[in-house]
Enzyme design. Structure first.
Site, PDB file in Angstrom:
ATOM      1  N   SER A 132       5.578  -4.914  -1.376  1.00 55.00           N
ATOM      2  CA  SER A 132       4.120  -4.173  -1.338  1.00 55.00           C
ATOM      3  C   SER A 132       4.184  -3.414  -2.413  1.00 55.00           C
ATOM      4  O   SER A 132       2.936  -3.248  -2.747  1.00 55.00           O
ATOM      5  CB  SER A 132       4.150  -3.276   0.047  1.00 55.00           C
ATOM      6  OG  SER A 132       5.070  -2.315   0.036  1.00 55.00           O
ATOM      7  N   LYS A 181       4.515   4.371  -1.241  1.00 52.59           N
ATOM      8  CA  LYS A 181       3.254   3.737  -1.649  1.00 52.59           C
ATOM      9  C   LYS A 181       2.783   4.264  -2.806  1.00 52.59           C
ATOM     10  O   LYS A 181       3.221   5.568  -3.072  1.00 52.59           O
ATOM     11  CB  LYS A 181       2.058   3.620  -0.648  1.00 52.59           C
ATOM     12  CG  LYS A 181       2.551   3.003   0.406  1.00 52.59           C
ATOM     13  CD  LYS A 181       2.431   1.435   0.287  1.00 52.59           C
ATOM     14  CE  LYS A 181       2.932   0.783   1.867  1.00 52.59           C
ATOM     15  NZ  LYS A 181       2.847  -0.872   1.423  1.00 52.59           N
TER      16      LYS A 181
END
Length: 252
Positions: free
Chosen positions: A61, A117
């Site tokens: 991701s 993230k």
């Protein structure tokens, strides 16, 4: 004969004294060895709890910033570590800022997991996305780190309905159908942050499960100390698959 017995007694006493000294020496050495282990373990616990921690990347991701098989170093002291079993957070040497790569505890999965993230939205920011382009306070964001892998499909998701309660006033009165690449504008509330993966089409992030509170942040990812391509074919086992060029890289 009496003389012989008298001369043997001091020798036996000397042997006993020597044996006792050796036992004391062994016991002392074992105690020093045990103390060294205990002190080393205590230092390790303190460092891991309050200063730094290591993580292994297991999903794509955050590609190409972070690759599967990267081993990253997390600075827990950057934002201030939390004292175990309490809600008390120690002072950090910095505050979260836009574009930080952050590790945080996610409560949106079962079981709860730690995610990494990029921080793209600060408290008070207005964020939206149009055709895959991120807008911050009405202006398109230059994101050279972003990777696009699936631009042909833009699907909605029921989990994005949470955005309705955070939309700007001008949009709330209209029908709202958010999709992966088209959503917002939403306003980031106080004490919360908006996180997104750099590999935009392959990331489940704040678009789907909402904001990350400050209290869930574990720290800032600062660098890589190892990287290993587990999917590589050929070469020497293990050593032939090490990504030597990534070792020691700082994250930004």
């Amino acid at each position: 004969m009496a003389t012989d017995r008298n001369t043997q007694a001091p020798r036996a006493s000397t042997r006993k004294a020597g044996s006792a000294k050796r036992e004391e020496s062994v016991a002392g050495a074992m105690w020093e060895w045990t103390k060294s282990i205990l002190i080393g373990f205590l230092i390790f616990v303190v460092i891991r709890t309050f200063l730094i921690q290591t993580f292994t990347i297991i999903s794509g991701s955050m590609e190409d910033t972070l690759l599967i098989g990267d081993f990253l170093v997390l600075s827990k002291s950057a934002y201030g570590a939390t004292i175990p079993y309490t809600d008390v957070r120690l002072p950090g040497y910095s505050e979260p800022k836009r574009n930080d790569i952050v590790v945080f505890r996610s409560h949106h999965q079962e079981p709860e997991i730690d995610l990494v993230k990029r921080l793209v939205g600060m408290p008070g920011d207005t964020l939206s996305m149009t055709d895959g382009v991120l807008y911050l306070n009405g202006k398109a964001v230059d994101e050279p780190y972003v990777k696009h892998t699936d631009v042909g499909y833009d699907g909605g998701d029921p989990s994005m309905e949470w955005q309705k309660s955070h939309l700007v006033d001008s949009v709330r009165a209209e029908p709202y159908y958010p999709t992966r690449d088209n959503w917002g504008p939403v306003v980031v509330p106080a004490g919360s942050y908006f996180m997104m993966g750099d590999n935009r089409e392959q990331s489940l992030d704040s678009r789907y499960w909402g904001f990350v509170p400050r209290s869930d942040m574990m720290g800032r990812a600062v660098g890589l100390y190892f990287s290993y391509d587990r999917a590589a074919i050929g070469g020497l086992p293990f050593f032939g698959h090490i990504r030597w060029n990534r070792i020691g890289d700082r994250l930004h």
